[in-house]
Scaffold this active site. Sequence first.
Site, mmCIF file in Angstrom:
data_model
loop_
_atom_site.group_PDB
_atom_site.id
_atom_site.type_symbol
_atom_site.label_atom_id
_atom_site.label_comp_id
_atom_site.label_asym_id
_atom_site.label_seq_id
_atom_site.Cartn_x
_atom_site.Cartn_y
_atom_site.Cartn_z
ATOM 1 N N HIS A 159 0.851 -1.189 0.000
ATOM 2 C CA HIS A 159 0.000 0.000 0.000
ATOM 3 C C HIS A 159 0.888 1.241 0.000
ATOM 4 C CE1 HIS A 159 -3.922 -1.779 1.955
ATOM 5 N NE2 HIS A 159 -4.052 -1.662 0.648
ATOM 6 N N CYS A 255 -2.088 2.761 9.258
ATOM 7 C CA CYS A 255 -3.090 1.752 8.922
ATOM 8 C C CYS A 255 -4.243 1.748 9.919
ATOM 9 C CB CYS A 255 -2.453 0.359 8.871
ATOM 10 S SG CYS A 255 -1.480 0.057 7.380
#
Length: 262
Positions: A159, A255
């Site tokens: 990511h 996150c």
Amino acid sequence: MCPPTHFSVTYSINPWMDPTKPVDLPLALAQWEDLRDRYRALGHSVDLLDPDPALPDMVYAANGATVVEGRVLGAKFAHPERAAEADAHLSWFRGNGWADDAVRVPEHVNEGEGDFAVTDSWILAGRGFRSSPLSHDEAQEFFGRPVIGLELVDPRYYHLDTALCVLDDAHDEVMYYPGAFSPGSRAVLARLFPDALIATEADAAALGLNAVSDGLHVLLPQAAVGLFEPLRDRGFDPIGMDLGELLKGGGSVKCCTQELRG
């Protein structure tokens, strides 16, 4: 944020996840609570999403949506293990004051702020492992901001938020790890951000770029020791956090944090 009440690593969808390494759930919860409490101590408000026992990765709340100027682009997950998280996030927005016309159910795969990073001038958009390139056009049309596509090439940095952090969105200031990106994307980043803080491989491998900045305080994994002094030199206040148990699922400070802009 979403508490890791049901957090576990029972499958592997990124190189960090190893189902043979058990999670210490009480420790994971304590580490997450420390992050939540630190945000509040710094003067930020924290809204909570209820965890679902069938969705062990919900603690990684950044992946559930992207919010810009009060408009919400929902997520569409690449892996079926996380797919139901998308509806949980959109239900939260609809139940907490966001109008229907401000919330979009996406057509294309995107994993929220996992792959979208917002600055004053651009939305930076990762691709290569999770989010579809088609989601970049969708985000640009919905938010009305230019979207810059960046190709991720190292599976450890699956990511964008594992390889790049926005330090000051008002001034387009970022830090990133060049080795996570393709040559062309490295050239784009160098052109857009010539004064960026460049992370070493060691600090990137500690997930040091999976950080959250409010423009002054930078909350980041405490193991990314090489980033602290460069951040201070730029006028930031780095705050080391221990989220070692949550690192077992491939995530850290960012996150666990979805930013509600506007």
